[in-house]
Design a protein around this motif. Sequence first.
Motif, short mmCIF file in Angstrom:
data_model
loop_
_atom_site.label_atom_id
_atom_site.label_comp_id
_atom_site.label_asym_id
_atom_site.label_seq_id
_atom_site.Cartn_x
_atom_site.Cartn_y
_atom_site.Cartn_z
N THR A 39 16.14 -2.04 -9.80
CA THR A 39 14.73 -2.40 -9.68
C THR A 39 14.56 -3.39 -8.53
N ILE A 40 13.53 -3.16 -7.72
CA ILE A 40 13.23 -4.07 -6.61
C ILE A 40 11.73 -4.34 -6.56
N ALA A 57 18.73 -6.80 -1.39
CA ALA A 57 19.68 -6.58 -2.48
C ALA A 57 20.50 -7.84 -2.70
N GLU A 58 20.58 -8.27 -3.95
CA GLU A 58 21.39 -9.43 -4.27
C GLU A 58 22.87 -9.08 -4.08
N LYS A 59 23.59 -9.94 -3.42
CA LYS A 59 24.98 -9.65 -3.04
C LYS A 59 25.90 -9.45 -4.23
N VAL A 67 25.29 0.61 -1.72
CA VAL A 67 24.32 1.06 -0.72
C VAL A 67 24.79 0.75 0.70
N LEU A 68 25.53 -0.34 0.87
CA LEU A 68 26.08 -0.63 2.19
C LEU A 68 27.13 0.41 2.58
N GLU A 69 27.90 0.86 1.60
CA GLU A 69 28.94 1.86 1.85
C GLU A 69 28.35 3.23 2.16
N THR A 70 27.34 3.65 1.38
CA THR A 70 26.80 5.00 1.56
C THR A 70 25.90 5.11 2.78
N GLY A 71 25.12 4.06 3.05
CA GLY A 71 24.22 4.10 4.19
C GLY A 71 22.99 4.95 4.00
N THR A 72 22.79 5.49 2.81
CA THR A 72 21.58 6.26 2.51
C THR A 72 21.02 5.78 1.19
N TRP A 73 19.69 5.83 1.07
CA TRP A 73 19.04 5.36 -0.15
C TRP A 73 17.64 5.94 -0.27
N GLY A 74 17.17 5.94 -1.51
CA GLY A 74 15.83 6.40 -1.81
C GLY A 74 15.07 5.32 -2.56
N VAL A 75 13.76 5.32 -2.39
CA VAL A 75 12.90 4.37 -3.08
C VAL A 75 11.85 5.17 -3.85
N HIS A 135 21.27 -12.81 -0.78
CA HIS A 135 20.83 -11.42 -0.66
C HIS A 135 21.18 -10.88 0.72
N SER A 136 21.10 -9.56 0.84
CA SER A 136 21.14 -8.90 2.14
C SER A 136 19.82 -8.18 2.33
N ILE A 137 19.32 -8.21 3.55
CA ILE A 137 18.13 -7.45 3.91
C ILE A 137 18.62 -6.13 4.48
N VAL A 138 18.28 -5.04 3.81
CA VAL A 138 18.74 -3.72 4.21
C VAL A 138 17.56 -3.00 4.86
N VAL A 139 17.71 -2.67 6.14
CA VAL A 139 16.67 -2.00 6.90
C VAL A 139 17.07 -0.54 7.05
N GLY A 140 16.12 0.35 6.82
CA GLY A 140 16.42 1.78 6.93
C GLY A 140 15.37 2.53 7.70
N GLU A 141 15.85 3.56 8.42
CA GLU A 141 14.94 4.48 9.10
C GLU A 141 14.49 5.54 8.11
#
Length: 164
Positions: A39-40, A57-59, A67-75, A135-141
């Motif tokens: 949840t975010i 994402a909380e570290k 998510v850092l490993e896969t490099g793909t995500w959905g919202v 946390h880390s800020i994850v930016v995605g295209e």
Amino acid sequence: MHFTERHVDPATHRKVVGRFATGVAIVTTRRDGVDLAMTINSFTSVSLEPLLVLFCAEKVARFHDAVLETGTWGVSVLPASMEDVSRFFAHRGRPLNGQLARWPHHRGETGAALFDGAIATVECVTTAVHDAGDHSIVVGEVRALSTPSEESPLLYHEGRYRRL
């Protein structure tokens, strides 16, 4: 301009920033055939050219490294009727296997799970990760978008779920 060092109480900080109403979403990824979800409420559009969004994402969350490993995500942006989904995926330490089985979902173009009841879905490929304290800020295209439902959104304000 010179600032003197001041201590800001974390509880007061939480109360103040809690006055900013946010939407609620579930971010998902798939690693080694296992779906991970979290949840975010820290999700926002960043850029129109290129199309970029971000979430935080909380570290210490297991989702973080996945998510850092896969490099793909959905919202999946949640409607007011899916508060139970938000509560479930906000709980730490829940079993991973079968955790999505309770709610209808499908695979998007990136392979991430997207909730059928969502009012909006966004699929991304990570383009940058920024350190931000705990946390880390994850930016995605953005690679795919949809608006599967016209329901009212689920909101979070002052530590409580709200509805429009």
